[in-house]
Design a protein around this motif. Sequence first.
Motif, PDB file in Angstrom:
ATOM      1  N   SER A 160       1.200  -1.088  -5.541  1.00 52.66           N
ATOM      2  CA  SER A 160       0.160  -0.084  -5.284  1.00 52.66           C
ATOM      3  C   SER A 160       0.376   1.214  -6.058  1.00 52.66           C
ATOM      4  O   SER A 160      -0.554   1.976  -6.240  1.00 52.66           O
ATOM      5  CB  SER A 160       0.057   0.197  -3.795  1.00 52.66           C
ATOM      6  OG  SER A 160       1.261   0.731  -3.345  1.00 52.66           O
ATOM      7  N   THR A 192       0.473  -5.355   1.781  1.00 56.14           N
ATOM      8  CA  THR A 192      -0.423  -4.663   0.857  1.00 56.14           C
ATOM      9  C   THR A 192      -1.672  -4.202   1.590  1.00 56.14           C
ATOM     10  O   THR A 192      -1.976  -4.663   2.691  1.00 56.14           O
ATOM     11  CB  THR A 192      -0.821  -5.587  -0.311  1.00 56.14           C
ATOM     12  OG1 THR A 192      -1.649  -4.859  -1.203  1.00 56.14           O
ATOM     13  CG2 THR A 192      -1.569  -6.811   0.183  1.00 56.14           C
ATOM     14  N   GLN A 224       8.006  -0.013  -2.270  1.00 56.97           N
ATOM     15  CA  GLN A 224       6.775   0.477  -2.887  1.00 56.97           C
ATOM     16  C   GLN A 224       7.067   1.470  -4.009  1.00 56.97           C
ATOM     17  O   GLN A 224       6.564   1.331  -5.111  1.00 56.97           O
ATOM     18  CB  GLN A 224       5.922   1.165  -1.816  1.00 56.97           C
ATOM     19  CG  GLN A 224       4.689   1.838  -2.382  1.00 56.97           C
ATOM     20  CD  GLN A 224       3.825   2.442  -1.297  1.00 56.97           C
ATOM     21  OE1 GLN A 224       4.249   2.575  -0.156  1.00 56.97           O
ATOM     22  NE2 GLN A 224       2.614   2.792  -1.641  1.00 56.97           N
ATOM     23  N   GLU A 281       4.208  -3.244  -0.586  1.00 53.69           N
ATOM     24  CA  GLU A 281       3.256  -2.526  -1.450  1.00 53.69           C
ATOM     25  C   GLU A 281       3.811  -2.381  -2.861  1.00 53.69           C
ATOM     26  O   GLU A 281       3.709  -1.307  -3.464  1.00 53.69           O
ATOM     27  CB  GLU A 281       2.984  -1.121  -0.891  1.00 53.69           C
ATOM     28  CG  GLU A 281       2.438  -1.112   0.516  1.00 53.69           C
ATOM     29  CD  GLU A 281       0.929  -1.028   0.568  1.00 53.69           C
ATOM     30  OE1 GLU A 281       0.301  -1.249  -0.481  1.00 53.69           O
ATOM     31  OE2 GLU A 281       0.401  -0.771   1.653  1.00 53.69           O
TER      32      GLU A 281
END
Lengths: 399, 547
Positions: free
Chosen positions: B444, B473, B359, B441
């Motif tokens: 994000s 996600t 992420q 993710e």
Amino acid sequence: MSFWATILLSLAAIAVAAWVFRWGGQKLTNNRPFFRDMPFGVAFGYVFGAVALAGVVHLYVLARTLPPAEANKYFFFRLAVEGFIGFSIAAWLFRAAGRRIGTQASRKLFRQMPLTAAFGIMIILAYAFVAIFAGWLAPYGQEEVLGAANVVPGGDPAIGGDPRFPLGTDQIGRDILSRLIYGAQNTVGIAFVTTALAFFLGGSFGFLAATLGGWLDQLLSRFVDVLMAIPALIFALLLMTIATVWAPKLGIPLTVFMVIIIAVIDSTRVFRLARAVGLNIVVMDYIEAAKLRGEGLGYLIFREILPNAYAPLLAEFGLRFCFVFLTIASLSFLGVGIQPPLADWGTMVRDLAQFINFAAFAPQVAVAPLLAAGAIALLTVAVNFVVDWMLQKSSGLKE
Amino acid sequence: MSRLLEMRDIWIEGRTDEEWIPIINGVDLTLDKGEVLGLIGESGAGKSTLGLAAMGYTRDGVRISKGSVVFDGIELTTAPARVKRDLLGRRIAYVAQSAAASFNPAHRLIDQHVEAPVVHKVMSREEAMRDGIELYRRLRLPNPEEIGFRYPHQVSGGQLQRAMTAMAMSCRPDLIIFDEPTTALDVTTQIEVLAAIRDIVEQFDTAAIYITHDLAVVAQMADRIKVLLKGDEVEEAPTREMLAHPKEDYTKSLWAVRSFQRPQKPPAPPDATPVIRVDHVTAAYGKVPVLFDVSFDIHAGRTVAVVGESGSGKSTAARVITGLLPPRQGQVFFKGEPLPADYRHRTKDQLRQVQMIYQMADTALNPRKTVGEIIGRPVEFYLGLKGTKKRERVRALLDAIELEPDEFIDRLPGELSGGQKQRIGIARALAAEPEFIICDEVTSALDQLVAEGILRLLARLQDELGLSYMFITHDLATVRAIADEVVVMKDGRVVESGPKDEMFTPPHHPYTDLLLSSVPEMDPDWLTNLLAERGVENIGDAAAGRM
């Protein structure tokens, strides 16, 4: 008028002057934000600073103009002011030179460098130069006994100096200048080796503890706690006393024992730092990625963790170097460190210490023991300036 | 309506090592009493800087070089510090993005709440406390009488954000600046905070500047929208007009991001061996159980999206697959072969086949290594390529992720933008030539335009190389764009799973329904309609049900 009344009156006068200063500033500059938003405390600080500066200038003029007997009172003050100004100019010139000479990167480095850092780097370079070329630079050998003791520096026959020895000779007639120069080699060289060893030990074990964790971390950390619980200097003294018995039996120079003892004691502090820094790095996703790739322990520590720990470790290296240096000087002063006839700054301070008593009426004579102490102090200050600068730079990089 | 704030020709600069670089270039901003202005743009567009400048404030190393900020007749750029101190907190308030980082963890919420009214002598301490409890009630915080006496770490993120809004309201300011107040929250929590903020702003007729990068959110909140790009104003218009007829190309491209959608692939034949099979996995961190009997399959060339709120166990499932967290029960199979539970017992080839993209690209790339070293290491480690061959392979990988090799190969991660870093993360995973990649993710933390680029790149690579993705996600728009199959998780259990098209058509599991309906839409009436549909009380219930 009593002492306290004088102080109170001066402070009151400064307070009034500060108010006038701010009010005048506001009127004259038509309420510029600098004066408009200035709290009274800051205005007081400005005026106080100005008064203090004026006092220093006044005293310095006195020191230069009074007859020698009177001026002796201000001898060290004059030395301090002249030293400060001299070193500032030297550092400024050094930085100016650095901005013009060298590669693009080094020029950029010098452009952003504060004067304190330039001073620090200049002093460290000078010490390194003196230490490396001590054999060529020193006019006499460090063990050579050259005649009568004469600690008066300056080489001016009018006040009893000897032109052959610009800083005088010590209590058994060795040239102080030569011993100072060789002292750089012995004291600084040994301190450097000791610090490097301490970092090798502390850094390796610290990163190992951070990476592996578990019982190994517990074992190493508790062992370090035990070592740290004993006051460092007393512990070193104790071990050195044992070493003085062993050294002749084993035929190993005492200095080797001292290096190992101080390195082990200081490596505990390095261990703590390396472990703390390492713990912050091992939780990063790139370490997880490397682990999941199947990388070995050596690659993890030396290729992934170490490059990210350079900045704090380097800063700690500077500080640790100062501490090691002072520990060696203390041990030498106490008589168990670097052994005579090798020149060492700590030993020099101890041997000449009695001359400090002359400070009141013959300040030049009292300079003799302070030369070695000054050499220690100067290097300590210089290293700290450089360390501060590096810390600031490395923390700025993170943003 | 009368004019509250008037910013004229604002120029703002920030100091780098040696020079001042422009951040805002001559932007005008006006706000009437009781009006809400939405400020949108990518990160680095200068939204927050402009928002702070509305208070006559700049961060350290930043200055307003030109222009005027007039708040209710007072010129803030030249006002004495004394005048500004009196205004800030009392008539102008600020709500920061991360309430968790903005509250002092050592003091109770109510003690921090009453500070502004007491210091500004608007109310006595007792009055301010009573008023605080009343505000907590209006913001629909649970247990309003009692919640203020907790410490910040004892309440949830959404509640903290509402407490912060209450704190900003404590002196009934004329203007509040909201700086991305819901960005860090889950969709279901975001609804509660949005509704609470909108209500309270309406009740007290407060003007607000609402800063965000999420168009759908700003559509619910603002009367007018201003779009910023790299410190320049792109356009400004009333919300409905802006949504219906964006004028500038940049605004249109922002609107178009959400339209990216890949057709769903046909389901794999029932007898095919899945690339990854998670088989009845139960896992725990120490004594805390996190996963309960989780099973799902990921077939060759397919994307399986795993969705759920934070704490639902999505990332833990990924840790079980990679072998970082050996499960209590159950097993993970790769192409029918069981994978050793602990990554340390897996062979080099097994490790190579399962790659991961993180992420936070910031922490996923070693900041002291160049792009060439980062991508080159798996090439050397797994494929044994060295020297020129390795370099050629790295360059080919950079080409594949659409970055110019000559320009990027010797850069450090610090010299890359967020989207470029994420691309390097993708290249590092590709370098191992795996069959299966976990994307945790990955979009994000990115702006919408950049995120869309990453999604398109991942889709293209999948088509070219036949990769399988596990796509973790919480953003359902992303799921809609890229997934073939969806697994919905809640509290460590799989609630529902199936092909994407089925998941997005009713009937749903009630939790899936809650998730789906909580995703903000571009329609400015969406929030109003949704609240009416659910009934206001239901929001509180939904919140209580989650905790």
